[in-house]
Design an enzyme around this catalytic site. Structure first.
Site, PDB file in Angstrom:
ATOM      1  CG  ASP A 128      -1.845  -1.407   1.181  1.00 40.71           C
ATOM      2  OD1 ASP A 128      -1.963  -1.802   0.323  1.00 40.71           O
ATOM      3  OD2 ASP A 128      -1.982  -1.823   2.415  1.00 40.71           O
ATOM      4  CG  ASP A 130      -0.389   2.422   4.257  1.00 41.26           C
ATOM      5  OD1 ASP A 130       0.819   1.715   4.335  1.00 41.26           O
ATOM      6  OD2 ASP A 130      -1.466   1.935   4.356  1.00 41.26           O
ATOM      7  NE  ARG A 172      -5.641  -3.020   4.736  1.00 40.15           N
ATOM      8  CZ  ARG A 172      -5.508  -3.299   6.030  1.00 40.15           C
ATOM      9  NH1 ARG A 172      -4.997  -2.558   6.895  1.00 40.15           N
ATOM     10  NH2 ARG A 172      -5.495  -4.808   6.325  1.00 40.15           N
TER      11      ARG A 172
HETATM   12  P1  ATP Z   1      -0.968  -4.637   5.365  1.00 45.80           P
HETATM   13  O1  ATP Z   1      -1.457  -3.120   5.410  1.00 45.80           O
HETATM   14  O2  ATP Z   1       0.057  -4.665   4.233  1.00 45.80           O
HETATM   15  O3  ATP Z   1      -2.099  -5.459   5.334  1.00 45.80           O
HETATM   16  P2  ATP Z   1      -0.524  -4.420   8.359  1.00 45.80           P
HETATM   17  O4  ATP Z   1       0.598  -4.741   9.113  1.00 45.80           O
HETATM   18  O5  ATP Z   1      -1.058  -3.181   8.366  1.00 45.80           O
HETATM   19  O6  ATP Z   1      -0.371  -4.762   6.493  1.00 45.80           O
HETATM   20  P3  ATP Z   1      -2.541  -5.376   9.967  1.00 45.80           P
HETATM   21  O7  ATP Z   1      -3.805  -6.573   9.534  1.00 45.80           O
HETATM   22  O8  ATP Z   1      -3.561  -4.129   9.978  1.00 45.80           O
HETATM   23  O9  ATP Z   1      -1.674  -5.449   8.624  1.00 45.80           O
HETATM   24  O10 ATP Z   1      -1.901  -5.810  11.096  1.00 45.80           O
HETATM   25  C1  ATP Z   1      -1.110  -6.879  11.288  1.00 45.80           C
HETATM   26  C2  ATP Z   1      -1.336  -7.549  12.807  1.00 45.80           C
HETATM   27  O11 ATP Z   1      -0.756  -6.272  13.632  1.00 45.80           O
HETATM   28  C3  ATP Z   1      -2.864  -7.605  13.459  1.00 45.80           C
HETATM   29  O12 ATP Z   1      -3.244  -8.759  12.849  1.00 45.80           O
HETATM   30  C4  ATP Z   1      -2.630  -7.540  14.668  1.00 45.80           C
HETATM   31  O13 ATP Z   1      -1.975  -8.733  15.073  1.00 45.80           O
HETATM   32  C5  ATP Z   1      -1.479  -6.580  15.090  1.00 45.80           C
HETATM   33  N1  ATP Z   1      -1.940  -5.293  15.194  1.00 45.80           N
HETATM   34  C6  ATP Z   1      -2.660  -4.311  14.350  1.00 45.80           C
HETATM   35  N2  ATP Z   1      -3.050  -3.336  15.233  1.00 45.80           N
HETATM   36  C7  ATP Z   1      -3.009  -3.589  16.366  1.00 45.80           C
HETATM   37  C8  ATP Z   1      -3.178  -2.863  17.698  1.00 45.80           C
HETATM   38  N3  ATP Z   1      -3.797  -1.799  17.770  1.00 45.80           N
HETATM   39  N4  ATP Z   1      -2.734  -3.586  18.690  1.00 45.80           N
HETATM   40  C9  ATP Z   1      -2.157  -4.688  18.628  1.00 45.80           C
HETATM   41  N5  ATP Z   1      -1.857  -5.363  17.642  1.00 45.80           N
HETATM   42  C10 ATP Z   1      -2.130  -4.730  16.506  1.00 45.80           C
END
Ligand code: ATP
Length: 322
Positions: A128, A130, A172
């Site tokens: 993404d 971002d 996203r």
């Molecule tokens: P992408 O955006 O590329 O899919 P990402 O890292 O943003 O990657 P998410 O699914 O948003 O993907 O986050 C990955 C993991 O991080 C979540 O499944 C969760 O385990 C953890 N996580 C996300 N937000 C929180 C939070 N606020 N507190 C604790 N753990 C979190």
């Protein structure tokens, strides 16, 4: 400190393997032991660890996906889940944890650091693009190229039948992929969360381009609630443009897969190397990034939560070139 753990988390992105390889080999170079954690934060909670040596990461630089596998972990969102994760890291005597992932993963890593004093270093890995603190994130360039190739193919068939095609790409809440693939494929219209158009504006842009001499019309749309995606936009256009052959194509997960581009392999290698160098020099609770071709170290909590802006100059340019 003698042990570094590494995991991949959230949506996978092409180049994550190259980053795991770079982390492992740089860590071995500096005399660390490397622990690969399976399935993201889930593997921290269940102590799904395996030792990684230099040869364990052979032959993966060109592979999409992630050999460590990835996950979205609901349990890690809970304090109890993070207690288990921290306990496993401490009993394994891990000195620092490298998290390769997107904004959600960095939120999780930041909370783990705050609650349990775990030393974390983030590597931006998401298609993404971002995250604040790096011009590009791992997988973004590959996703762009995959989407561009797919849209080129769509253009061929659209031309043959003089069709109106609405193509939805990933991203996203960000329009990075839509903007750059739209430019790269000569899209007649690009619809982004950052520059939302009212339905009437979309219709008048389409009328203008369709009255010209173009054989086909291609609209690139960023996914997500903000734009409503290609399906919603097509239903809004149905009444006025129903007489044209209107097709919707959602590119979806093909954009996540595939062999990383050269640019992504080099970026991943560089970031993996810099992450370990950061740990070696005592810099943790940070994300390593590349800005203007220079390494940039940003406190991890500053990399998410704010919107990373697209390049609005590109948007102005495309309006003239389309
Ligand atoms: P992408 O955006 O590329 O899919 P990402 O890292 O943003 O990657 P998410 O699914 O948003 O993907 O986050 C990955 C993991 O991080 C979540 O499944 C969760 O385990 C953890 N996580 C996300 N937000 C929180 C939070 N606020 N507190 C604790 N753990 C979190």
């Amino acid at each position: 400190m003698k042990k570094i753990a590494v995991l991949t988390s959230g949506g996978d992105s092409p180049g994550m393997n190259a980053a795991v390889r770079a982390v492992t080999r740089t860590a071995c170079h500096f005399g660390y032991e490397v622990i690969g954690v399976e399935k993201g934060f889930n593997g921290l909670i269940s102590a799904d660890f395996r030792r990684l040596g230099k040869t364990d990461v052979s032959g993966i630089i060109q592979r999409g996906g992630t050999i460590l596998r990835s996950a979205r972990s609901e349990e890690f969102r809970t304090p109890e889940g993070r207690v288990k994760a921290a306990k496993n890291l401490k009993s394994e005597k891990v000195g620092a944890l490298v998290v390769i992932g997107g904004d959600g993963s960095f939120r999780g890593a930041t909370i783990l650091a705050e609650e349990h004093g775990i030393e974390v270093v983030g590597i931006p890995g998401t298609i993404d693009n971002d995250l604040i603190g790096s011009d590009e994130t791992i997988g973004y360039d590959t996703a762009l190229n995959t989407a561009m190739d797919a849209i080129d193919n769509i253009r061929d068939t659209a031309d043959a039948h003089e069709r109106l095609f609405l193509v939805e790409v990933m991203g996203r809440h960000s329009g990075f992929i839509a903007l750059e693939t739209g430019i790269a494929t000569g899209a007649e219209l690009i619809i982004l969360p950052e520059a939302l158009k009212k339905t009437e504006e979309i219709k008048s842009s389409l009328r203008n381009t369709m009255q010209g001499k173009k054989r086909s019309t291609l609209v690139v749309i960023a996914e997500g609630e903000e734009t409503g995606g290609a399906v919603r936009i097509s239903s809004e256009l149905e009444e006025d443009f129903g007489k044209y052959e209107m097709k919707v194509c959602i590119l979806g997960h093909i954009q996540r897969g595939g062999s990383p581009t050269a640019r992504d392999r080099v970026l991943s290698s560089r970031l993996g190397y810099e992450a370990v160098k950061a740990i070696y020099s005592g810099k943790t609770k940070v994300m390593v990034g590349i800005v203007n071709n220079e390494v940039k170290i940003t406190p991890i909590e500053n990399t998410f939560g704010k919107i990373k802006q697209i390049n609005f100059d590109l948007l102005e340019m495309y309006k003239i070139l389309r």
